[in-house]
Design a protein around this motif. Structure first.
Motif, short mmCIF file in Angstrom:
data_model
loop_
_atom_site.label_atom_id
_atom_site.label_comp_id
_atom_site.label_asym_id
_atom_site.label_seq_id
_atom_site.Cartn_x
_atom_site.Cartn_y
_atom_site.Cartn_z
N ARG A 1 67.89 -58.29 99.94
CA ARG A 1 67.61 -57.02 99.26
C ARG A 1 68.80 -56.51 98.47
NH1 ARG A 1 62.84 -55.03 101.27
NH2 ARG A 1 62.24 -55.67 103.38
N THR B 1 69.27 -51.39 108.12
CA THR B 1 69.80 -52.31 107.12
C THR B 1 68.83 -52.52 105.96
OG1 THR B 1 69.00 -54.17 108.50
CG2 THR B 1 71.31 -53.55 108.72
N GLY B 2 68.00 -51.53 105.71
CA GLY B 2 67.20 -51.54 104.49
C GLY B 2 65.77 -52.00 104.63
N ASP C 1 74.42 -48.16 100.64
CA ASP C 1 73.09 -48.07 101.25
C ASP C 1 73.22 -47.90 102.76
OD1 ASP C 1 71.60 -48.64 98.78
OD2 ASP C 1 72.50 -50.62 98.96
N PHE D 1 71.37 -55.14 99.85
CA PHE D 1 71.70 -53.90 100.57
C PHE D 1 73.22 -53.83 100.75
CE2 PHE D 1 71.98 -51.22 104.39
CZ PHE D 1 71.02 -50.25 104.14
N LEU E 1 68.83 -58.12 104.69
CA LEU E 1 69.85 -57.26 104.08
C LEU E 1 70.43 -57.94 102.84
CD1 LEU E 1 72.80 -55.47 105.89
CD2 LEU E 1 73.28 -57.15 104.15
N SER F 1 72.22 -44.65 105.53
CA SER F 1 71.42 -44.77 106.75
C SER F 1 72.19 -44.29 107.98
CB SER F 1 71.00 -46.24 106.97
OG SER F 1 70.19 -46.69 105.92
#
Length: 324
Positions: free
Chosen positions: A177, A69-70, A183, A179, A174, A187
């Protein structure tokens, strides 16, 4: 063997205790959680998550959730850390250490080393008075009033609370950011979610010589030959500039079977469907699935912003791409 009623009662009791523990945690969150998030956001290295035994399993899951999750993160086993793996931790990292008692020997032993390195330490324990809670830069209270185990011994409610607290931190990061879905998909490129969020129409459409198309003055027989050759069950009808004028499909052919048509002389413009449904090449393939299901069609033409034909695809292409 217990009766079915007793089995269900015990199971419900376990779930109730764990649910109550999470609700209590929710009410207990304070400024330390905000400071922990700020520490993680400011981290120029990685988030290292560690724990022994059941806490170690939870720590591994938290690290995995953070990474997906970033927030770059990985798990370090505290026992192995004392035998060389401490070299995986740098001064730029933040360490999140999980221990219900706050006294796990393997973790307590490496706390001075982590602090000597200069890495920040967040302790997640069930004992605010423990060694780890006192020595950490920040303490997150993951205490529970009771375990869900009837013996009060097996880590149950405590591990559930630690896992939920880790999830709360990951999701808060998350959001902080910014995210987003794209994004997240990057991942998870190998999963169904990644395919739904990363595959675009231009990635799966037929184009160039594989694109079925005929001019408006072509005969019905020429259109049928083009459909057979290209194997999409349809052909676009275009003008000299490749603007889409219509479409002729297997369904159109069935609808005209009872008509007295001469397939060699009938122009395709007389039997085509005008103003066909189209989609842009940059749209997500997952959007096309929903669009096609709503309109009850098995294929679509792909048009650019000027209405020119650039591609075509059908449901089989979406299936091969793993979008459906």
């Amino acid at each position: 063997m217990p009766t079915p009623e007793k089995i269900l009662d015990l199971a419900r009791q376990v779930l109730t205790i764990e649910a109550d523990a999470i609700r209590a945690l929710s009410q207990r969150l304070d400024h330390n959680f905000v400071h922990a998030l700020e520490l993680c956001l400011a981290c120029s290295g990685r988030i290292i998550v560690s724990g022994m035994g059941k806490s170690g399993h939870v720590a591994g899951k938290i690290a995995s959730t953070l990474a997906s999750t970033g927030t770059p993160s990985f798990f370090v086993h505290p026992g192995e850390a004392s035998h060389g793996d401490l070299g995986m931790i740098t001064p730029q990292d933040v360490v999140i250490a999980l221990s219900n008692s706050g006294e796990s020997p393997e973790l307590v032993a490496i706390v001075p080393l982590i602090k000597r390195l200069g890495a920040k330490l967040i302790a997640m324990t069930g004992n605010p008075q423990s060694t780890m809670a006192r020595e950490a830069d920040l303490h997150l209270d993951a205490s529970v009033t009771q375990e869900a185990c009837p013996l009060g011994l097996a880590p149950t409610a405590s591990t559930t609370v630690a896992l939920a607290l880790g999830d709360a931190l990951a999701v808060a990061l998350l959001d902080a950011r910014g995210f987003g879905k794209d994004d997240f998909a990057r991942s998870h490129p190998g999963g169904a979610l990644g395919r739904r969020l990363l595959v675009h129409i231009q990635d799966i459409m037929h184009q160039g010589d594989a694109l079925p198309k005929v001019p408006a003055d072509a005969s019905l027989s020429a259109a049928l030959l083009e459909m057979t050759k290209k194997g999409l069950g349809m052909t676009a009808v275009v003008d000299e500039q490749e603007h889409i004028l219509g479409i002729f499909t297997d369904g159109d052919l069935r609808r005209h079977l009872d008509s007295p048509l001469d397939i060699r002389t009938t122009p395709i413009r007389d039997v085509m469907s005008s103003s066909p449904l189209t989609i842009a090449p940059e749209r997500l393939a997952a959007e096309a699935v929903q669009f096609m299901e709503q309109r009850k069609v098995n294929g679509l033409l792909v048009a650019d912003s000027a209405g020119r034909l650039v591609g075509a695809f059908n449901m089989h292409d979406l299936l091969r791409a793993g979008v459906v």
